[in-house]
Each structure stands twice: as structure tokens, then as C-alpha cells.
Scaffold this active site. Structure first.
Site: not given
Ligand code: TNX
Length: 498
Positions: A163, A236, A299
């Protein structure tokens, strides 16, 4: 039902009068393949009751493989009478689960209540996730995590290895991923969303060698757990960009992030990036034998791609329309590579945007809509909606709990979750292969804290992915919770007290 304090509740359980006394019992192991499981059962018996049972060729207790046990590789039949215990599984995994059931039935005074149990799971994917990127956790803790999962018949450990805040897996071809990417200079203190940012000034990091990772795979396999590795792309990925800035669309500089949230910097869809990712995935496939490889995909801010000549040229050349189309193309390209290597891609529900890659499995986390859409397109789906299955959310009144990311997901909320969303046809529902609890560790710096957040909610999860839908009953679950917490105590798991 006090005599059968089982979590998850089996598919079918017929109570019987009386009980089997372990004192003086001997254990017969039907085939060489089961010898180790026999030794494990004998060890559990000794730990619970202090009684030593001999393991040999014949005995009042028996373990056997039996191809006639119905309903799949994880099924077992357990027959306990006053004078004998018979456990049969279609495979070693079935026998393993029967042993987990016995482990919950054996009493401290050395008895097993008589019963007939015909058991098999409702879902084939029963997952628990752990983010080791936001905080690094040692191997012996991961083993305990897998121990606890397997005691409650969860079968997939989703290992979130990379990440923005850390890259945690040794990749031989790219040593800087762990030399540089596994370390951050410091970590934000308190909640990332509040006011003035303060940092702890302490470097944090660590990584797993390939040998470590293989050790975890073998440890998990011996407990009927598959390890699902996740390598995040194209977002990420700040830790990877800090190590190899040429993977980005801009020149940086990049750093392993010290705060939480979403980074604008993502991998550039260049040929250099794809050859890097294929090299990395080749090493990953060499370590992890499971069918699925998780490629993240969540994301992905599009600003860098909008401003990048390289990205825009790919959009034009491939006729992708826009950056969503480009993200979809990126994932499809990786999917083709994995498929050519005999593996299946799995990604977060953002991989639906701009069109789903053929054969991709979707993890639905932003609620259930992504899961429904994917199942309607006849793609496999793992449900992990954050409202019910994110174990980084508060589990009780935030005022009285340690700092967490937010939300509120009580044990009852998790228990009440139904993985098959309403409105799917039965053919579509077949594509819901299971569910998973997610443990993101931005606000969990220690193993104790992870366990406090994961348990007891993971016990509710275990029941909803294993037990028949009509067997779920929250009063009954509550009543069965205490003995399961005692089992967690024996495993050394620091769950949140009920
Ligand atoms: C969203 S869930 C993210 C993570 C974060 C999380 C915190 C996801 C696929 N991506 O990078 O840690 O929310 O709840």
C-alpha cells in the site's frame, strides 16, 4: 443446546443422550494422510482435558477418509456415541473441520457429548483480511491469526501486502521495493482527518522474505487455509513509486506515505509499468499456489492520468474514451496475463468501472451494489460491505473505545448480515462465492489491537459464511459465544470482551 456450544453452527446436528469418555480411549487413523491430523487431535484432547490418548491402527475413536461423505471437499460426518467416536471426511480438509468441531465439544473433564453431525459449509470462500502495509506485523502473530481463523472454519487469509505506507513482500528482481518501500520515516498521530497533523518521529517498517511468505503459506495450508496475496495497482502504490519513481507519470519525488488516505500518485500505464508488474506477479505466483491473485484496483484518482501524455496516448491508441476506460483496460491487461499463467484475478469493486475484465472476481466493499452488478454479469463475487464487515469500524460507542477509523459495526450488525443480496435470481446468487471481514490497520499499531478489533466480530462472520441461512439465530449465537471466547483465550487471542 448448551451441550453443543459450536460456532459456526453445523448444517445438521442430531442430539443424543449420554457422552463418550476420553479416559482410556485410543485413536485409530485410517490412512497415512491423516496421521498428522490424528496427532493434532490428540494434542487438542490433552490441552483441553489433560488426557493422553494413544494413536494407532485401531481404537474407540477413528478418523477416516470416505468418498461417500456428501457435499464437497470440506464436508465431514461426526458420529459420537457412548462407546465410540467416528469422524469421516471426504478429504483431509473435511476431517480437519471435524476436528475443529470436536475441539469445541470436548469438555475439561474429558467427555464428548453424544451426537450425530452432518456438516458442510454454505459458502466456499470464507475470508478474513489483514492489512500489513499500514502497520507491519510479525510472523508469529500471523500464525496465531491463521490458527484462530481455522478454529472457526474460515478458509481464506487475504494478505494485503502492499500500500502507500509500505511494501511488505521481498521481490528478488526489485530489491528497492523492500530496501526503500518497506520503511516510512514516521507515522501520523491520532486521526488523519482531524486538525493539525502531528507525527511520531519514529521510523516504521518491515517486510516478509519469500521464505517467510512460503512459511505462512505452508502453515495456512496445514490448517485448511488458502492465502490470497494482494499486490495493489495502479493506485495505493506510493511505496512502490518511492522505490521506483519511473513507474509514475510524473517525476516525483515520492515517499512512502506517513499519513492515511488516498494518494493522487498512481502507476502510469506505460510499458515499463506492465513489465514491472508482470515480473512482480511472476514471483508472487511462485510463492502463492492459490487460484486467485488480488490486484487491488481500488481508489484510483485520475488526475495524473489526465495530465499525462503517456496515459492520454494509450487512451487514444486503444480507443478507451476516458480514464475510466483506461483503468478497465489496465485491469484487463493484467487479467489476461494472470489467466495465461493459470490464475484468476480478483479485485475491489472499482474494477467494475469502465467494464469488467473477463473472468475477474469482484470484492464488493462499497456496499453491495458492486456485488449485485458483478453477479448479474455472471462474475464471481466476494461480499465485504464496509457497513457490516469492516472490522476497522468501531464496534461500540466511540466515546468508550480506542481510536478507530470511524463507522459503527456492532457484533449484531455483523451477525445480521446476509451475503446473498436480495433481488438476485438463483443463478446469479450462485456467483456469490462467500464473504470476508476486512481488517485495515491504519489505527491498529499492535497485534493486540488487531485482535481486539477482529474478535469477536470474526466469529459472527464465521457463522454467516458456514451455517445454513435458516440456522442463524442471534440469541443462540450469544449463548454459544462464551465457550468460543474461552477457545480464543486458549489460543492467546486478545479479543474485545463482550
Ligand atoms: C478503503 S477498502 C480502502 C482502504 C482503507 C479502508 C479503511 C479498500 C478497498 N480501500 O485502503 O484502509 O478504506 O476502511
Amino acid at each position: 443446546m448448551d451441550r453443543y456450544p459450536l460456532i459456526p453452527w453445523p448444517r445438521s446436528l442430531a442430539p443424543r443422550e449420554g457422552s463418550f469418555a476420553l479416559d482410556g480411549a485410543t485413536l485409530a487413523v485410517g490412512s497415512a494422510e491423516l496421521r498428522e491430523l490424528g496427532a493434532t487431535l490428540a494434542r487438542h484432547i490433552r490441552e483441553i482435558s489433560g488426557i493422553g490418548v494413544g494413536v494407532g491402527g485401531s481404537g474407540s475413536m477413528s478418523l477416516a477418509l470416505d468418498p461417500s461423505v456428501p457435499d464437497g471437499d470440506e464436508a465431514y460426518i461426526l458420529d459420537v456415541g457412548a462407546d465410540r467416536v467416528e469422524l469421516r471426511g471426504r478429504t483431509g480438509r473435511g476431517v480437519f473441520y471435524g476436528i475443529q468441531t470436536l475441539r469445541q465439544l470436548i469438555t475439561a473433564d474429558g467427555r464428548i457429548p453424544a451426537v450425530r453431525i452432518d456438516d458442510a459449509p454454505r459458502f466456499r470462500y470464507r475470508g478474513l483480511h489483514l492489512d500489513v502495509a499500514r502497520h507491519f506485523f510479525p510472523l508469529d502473530f500471523l500464525k496465531r491469526y491463521i490458527d484462530a481463523m481455522s478454529a472457526f472454519k474460515l478458509n481464506t487469509f487475504h494478505w494485503h501486502l502492499t500500500d502507500d505506507q509500505g511494501w511488505r513482500l521481498e521481490i528478488r528482481k526489485y530489491p528497492r521495493l523492500t530496501e526503500v518501500g518497506a520503511w516510512r520515516t514516521e507515522t501520523i498521530i491520532g486521526h488523519a482527518r482531524t486538525g493539525a497533523k502531528r507525527y511520531d518521529g519514529t521510523p516504521h517498517g518491515g517486510f516478509y522474505t519469500q521464505e517467510d511468505a512460503r512459511e505462512i503459506v505452508a502453515y495456512a495450508r496445514a490448517r485448511a487455509v488458502t492465502v490470497l496475496p494482494e499486490i495493489e495497482m495502479p493506485g495505493h502504490a506510493a511505496a512502490a513509486l518511492a522505490a521506483y519513481p519511473e513507474l509514475a507519470c510524473t517525476t516525483g519525488p515520492f515517499e512512502v506515505r506517513t499519513t492515511w488516505g488516498i494518494s493522487e500518485d498512481v502507476m502510469c500505464p506505460s510499458e515499463a509499468t506492465f513489465s514491472f508488474l508482470e515480473d512482480v506477479l511472476r514471483e508472487v505466483m511462485g510463492i502463492f499456489p492459490g487460484e486467485h491473485i488480488h490486484i487491488g484496483g481500488d481508489e484510483v484518482p485520475k488526475a495524473r492520468w489526465k495530465a499525462s501524455a503517456v496515459a492520454q496516448e494509450v487512451i487514444r491508441r486503444e480507443g478507451l474514451g476516458d480514464e475510466d476506460g483506461l483503468q478497465s483496460w489496465f485491469v484487463r491487461r493484467i487479467e489476461r496475463f494472470l489467466r495465461a499463467n493459470g490464475r484468476q484475478l480478483i479485485g475491489w469493486d472499482e474494477i467494475l468501472e469502465g467494464g469488467l475484465a473477463p473472468n475477474a472476481t469482484v470484492m464488493s466493499w462499497r456496499g453491495i451494489a458492486g456485488g449485485i452488478a458483478a453477479a448479474r454479469e455472471r462474475h464471481d463475487v466476494v461480499m465485504c460491505p464496509q457497513e457490516d464487515l469492516y472490522f476497522d469500524h468501531y464496534q461500540a460507542d466511540p466515546q468508550a473505545e480506542p481510536l478507530a477509523i470511524g463507522g459503527l459495526t456492532t457484533l449484531e450488525d455483523t451477525y445480521g448480515y446476509e451475503p446473498v443480496p436480495p433481488g438476485l435470481t438463483s443463478a446469479e446468487a450462485e456467483h456469490v462465492i462467500g464473504a470476508q471481514g476486512c481488517v485495515w490497520t491504519e489505527y491498529m499499531p499492535t497485534p493486540d489491537h488487531v485482535e481486539f478489533m477482529a474478535y469477536p466480530r470474526a466469529l459472527a462472520l464465521a457463522e454467516l459464511v458456514w451455517s445454513p441461512r435458516e440456522a442463524r439465530d442471534s440469541d443462540s449465537f450469544r449463548a454459544r459465544l462464551r465457550p468460543s471466547l474461552a477457545l480464543l483465550d486458549r489460543l492467546g487471542v486478545r479479543y474485545r470482551p463482550a
